[in-house]
Design an enzyme around this catalytic site. Structure first.
Site, PDB file in Angstrom:
ATOM      1  N   PHE A   1      15.979 -54.979  -7.316  1.00  0.00           N
ATOM      2  CA  PHE A   1      14.539 -54.723  -7.327  1.00  0.00           C
ATOM      3  C   PHE A   1      13.713 -55.931  -7.770  1.00  0.00           C
ATOM      4  O   PHE A   1      12.493 -55.923  -7.663  1.00  0.00           O
ATOM      5  CB  PHE A   1      14.197 -53.496  -8.181  1.00  0.00           C
ATOM      6  CG  PHE A   1      14.836 -53.486  -9.555  1.00  0.00           C
ATOM      7  CD1 PHE A   1      14.302 -54.208 -10.603  1.00  0.00           C
ATOM      8  CD2 PHE A   1      15.974 -52.722  -9.778  1.00  0.00           C
ATOM      9  CE1 PHE A   1      14.883 -54.189 -11.856  1.00  0.00           C
ATOM     10  CE2 PHE A   1      16.561 -52.688 -11.044  1.00  0.00           C
ATOM     11  CZ  PHE A   1      16.025 -53.429 -12.083  1.00  0.00           C
TER      12      PHE A   1
ATOM     13  N   GLY B   1      12.306 -59.462  -4.668  1.00  0.00           N
ATOM     14  CA  GLY B   1      11.011 -59.774  -4.074  1.00  0.00           C
ATOM     15  C   GLY B   1       9.845 -59.356  -4.931  1.00  0.00           C
ATOM     16  O   GLY B   1       8.713 -59.273  -4.463  1.00  0.00           O
ATOM     17  N   HIS B   2      10.095 -59.073  -6.208  1.00  0.00           N
ATOM     18  CA  HIS B   2       9.050 -58.534  -7.089  1.00  0.00           C
ATOM     19  C   HIS B   2       8.980 -59.372  -8.363  1.00  0.00           C
ATOM     20  O   HIS B   2       9.479 -58.929  -9.399  1.00  0.00           O
ATOM     21  CB  HIS B   2       9.375 -57.087  -7.435  1.00  0.00           C
ATOM     22  CG  HIS B   2       8.226 -56.306  -7.988  1.00  0.00           C
ATOM     23  ND1 HIS B   2       7.993 -56.183  -9.328  1.00  0.00           N
ATOM     24  CD2 HIS B   2       7.249 -55.613  -7.366  1.00  0.00           C
ATOM     25  CE1 HIS B   2       6.924 -55.411  -9.519  1.00  0.00           C
ATOM     26  NE2 HIS B   2       6.464 -55.059  -8.345  1.00  0.00           N
ATOM     27  N   PHE B   3       8.466 -60.414  -8.480  1.00  0.00           N
ATOM     28  CA  PHE B   3       7.729 -61.263  -7.563  1.00  0.00           C
ATOM     29  C   PHE B   3       8.410 -62.604  -7.558  1.00  0.00           C
ATOM     30  O   PHE B   3       8.797 -63.081  -8.617  1.00  0.00           O
ATOM     31  CB  PHE B   3       6.283 -61.408  -8.011  1.00  0.00           C
ATOM     32  CG  PHE B   3       5.553 -60.094  -8.162  1.00  0.00           C
ATOM     33  CD1 PHE B   3       5.089 -59.421  -7.034  1.00  0.00           C
ATOM     34  CD2 PHE B   3       5.341 -59.525  -9.405  1.00  0.00           C
ATOM     35  CE1 PHE B   3       4.398 -58.213  -7.154  1.00  0.00           C
ATOM     36  CE2 PHE B   3       4.659 -58.317  -9.532  1.00  0.00           C
ATOM     37  CZ  PHE B   3       4.192 -57.651  -8.408  1.00  0.00           C
TER      38      PHE B   3
ATOM     39  N   VAL C   1       9.204 -59.432 -12.278  1.00  0.00           N
ATOM     40  CA  VAL C   1       8.775 -58.356 -13.181  1.00  0.00           C
ATOM     41  C   VAL C   1       9.412 -57.063 -12.687  1.00  0.00           C
ATOM     42  O   VAL C   1       9.385 -56.779 -11.480  1.00  0.00           O
ATOM     43  CB  VAL C   1       7.232 -58.221 -13.173  1.00  0.00           C
ATOM     44  CG1 VAL C   1       6.785 -57.056 -14.030  1.00  0.00           C
ATOM     45  CG2 VAL C   1       6.578 -59.506 -13.646  1.00  0.00           C
TER      46      VAL C   1
END
Length: 141
Positions: free
Chosen positions: A41, A44-46, A51
């Protein structure tokens, strides 16, 4: 309890098993998740500023709550499903290297429905609070 023992209680498996350990203390479940930075998760976050997504923090709290529900045998032969999230607040970001402490308590139960309050913290910083409810749905054979 360790991850192997948690797997004996929860239906979740990696990569969706999000709690590393849990203990039951005075009617509360106290669990931990160490965020390494390699979690799916965070990919790509971020980019450049990873985060933990808020929805993942809520799932961590839910899994911790379900360990608590299992202690009384209420969850035996049942699958826990989220039925609501209420009063969710995100107060502090969770980043790689953090260890999240999850504390949950069941506030009331009515038949197959169970209501709980949870808090996720990193050190002294409250990161997320939520009121949740779950339905323990009997497993189909």
């Amino acid at each position: 309890m360790n991850r192997e023992e948690i797997e004996g209680i929860l239906p979740h498996r990696p990569p969706m098993l999000l709690i590393d350990d849990c203990e039951l203390v005075d009617g509360h479940a106290v669990g931990h998740t160490h965020v390494t930075g390699d979690e799916f998760f965070l990919q790509g976050h971020f980019p450049g500023n990873p985060v933990v997504p808020g929805v993942i923090l809520c799932e961590m709290l839910a899994q911790n709550c379900c360990v608590l529900l299992a202690q009384g045998g209420a969850a035996k032969d049942a699958t826990p499903y989220y039925t609501s999230l209420d009063k969710v607040r995100f107060k502090h970001p969770v980043r790689p290297g953090d260890t999240v402490e999850l504390t949950c308590e069941v506030t009331r139960s009515h038949g197959m429905f169970h209501f709980a309050h949870g808090v996720a913290k990193v050190g002294q910083d409250v990161c997320c609070v939520a009121d949740m409810s779950f339905a323990l749905v009997p497993k189909k054979d």
